[in-house]
Structures are given as structure tokens and as C-alpha cells.
Design an enzyme around this catalytic site. Sequence first.
Site, PDB file in Angstrom:
ATOM      1  N   HIS A 116     -69.463  78.892  48.072  1.00 43.45           N
ATOM      2  CA  HIS A 116     -68.615  80.043  48.397  1.00 43.45           C
ATOM      3  C   HIS A 116     -67.178  79.514  48.367  1.00 43.45           C
ATOM      4  O   HIS A 116     -66.694  78.922  49.331  1.00 43.45           O
ATOM      5  CB  HIS A 116     -68.984  80.569  49.789  1.00 43.45           C
ATOM      6  CG  HIS A 116     -68.269  81.826  50.180  1.00 43.45           C
ATOM      7  ND1 HIS A 116     -68.950  82.916  50.673  1.00 43.45           N
ATOM      8  CD2 HIS A 116     -66.959  82.172  50.175  1.00 43.45           C
ATOM      9  CE1 HIS A 116     -68.065  83.875  50.963  1.00 43.45           C
ATOM     10  NE2 HIS A 116     -66.846  83.431  50.673  1.00 43.45           N
ATOM     11  N   CYS A 174     -62.974  85.584  47.114  1.00 45.21           N
ATOM     12  CA  CYS A 174     -63.741  84.342  46.952  1.00 45.21           C
ATOM     13  C   CYS A 174     -64.734  84.501  45.800  1.00 45.21           C
ATOM     14  O   CYS A 174     -65.107  85.613  45.429  1.00 45.21           O
ATOM     15  CB  CYS A 174     -64.515  84.020  48.228  1.00 45.21           C
ATOM     16  SG  CYS A 174     -63.484  83.654  49.665  1.00 45.21           S
ATOM     17  N   THR A 198     -75.024  84.025  50.138  1.00 49.34           N
ATOM     18  CA  THR A 198     -73.718  84.056  50.788  1.00 49.34           C
ATOM     19  C   THR A 198     -73.242  85.502  50.844  1.00 49.34           C
ATOM     20  O   THR A 198     -73.536  86.307  49.945  1.00 49.34           O
ATOM     21  CB  THR A 198     -72.691  83.129  50.101  1.00 49.34           C
ATOM     22  OG1 THR A 198     -71.557  82.972  50.970  1.00 49.34           O
ATOM     23  CG2 THR A 198     -72.242  83.634  48.750  1.00 49.34           C
TER      24      THR A 198
END
Length: 160
Positions: free
Chosen positions: A45, A28, A22
Site C-alpha cells: 500500500h 495511494c 488493503t
Amino acid sequence: MNVIKVGMADLNIASSPDRIRTVGLGSCVGVALYDKITKIGGLAHIMLPSSTLNKGVLNVAKYADTAIPKLIDDMVKKGADSRRIIAKIAGGAQMFSFSSASEIMRIGPRNVEACKEALRHARIHLNCEDTGGNWGRTIEMDCSTGVLQVRSVNNGVKEF
């Protein structure tokens, strides 16, 4: 070998010899889970700490409290044993500075705390983390080894 891509507010699983990646982790948090016997890995994620404020259709991959249990469940369905799964996390940066110290603006640190709590609740051992700071990260896990590579522009590459 394939590279399985996980987008923002997304999750997926992969197995050896594939890798799972990711990009764009700022505030995040990327949660990588791994079972070393079956060589099954999972990656989420996560954008926000809690689904309790969700309005409308729930995207379970978006929130720590729903993404982590879903990821574990998906891995178990594929053949992983939840008692062997370990976790590695990265991200949770404070990307911008604010004049107020409002709790609501601490999205990165709140995401990290929520991910750790969800892992504790699921009895998943947190093996290592690369969290905080004020920089973005890209992570990729090799499902044949369980090694998580964390890349960032100013801090190079780390492997866990």
C-alpha cells in the site's frame, strides 16, 4: 483460509489458500504481485512516489521506489521466482480538485507513474490496472488463483 491485512504504508506476503487485502486506496496505489506456480502473492500500500524526500527514519513500504523491490525480495525469499512474478495495480486517484495545476498536487497520478517505473526497473510485467478517477478502492487478492478483486462504492466490484 486467512485474510492478511496490509495497512497504509505497509506491505506483506501471503500464499495459497490465503487472501491479502488493503483498504482505503485513494491517491495511494495498491501493488499486487503474484507467482502463479508457487501461488505466492505480495501486496504493498504505497503512499508516495519517491523516498528521496524522506527525512528521518525510512519506512520502505511507504514509497514506490523502495516498497516494490522489498516486496519482490520478500516473495523470492519465500520461494517465488522473480521471472514469473506479474503485477496488478489499483488506486492512484485524484481525490480532490485544486485550482492550481501544480505537479506536487498530482499525488495519485505521480504514484501510479512511480509504481510503473519501479516495476519496469525490476522487470516485472504489469498485467492490468484500475487506476485514476476520483474514487477510493479496496483490493483483495486470492493467492490460490491470483485474481485481484477491486471494490469501490460507486463503481462496484471488478476482478482482474
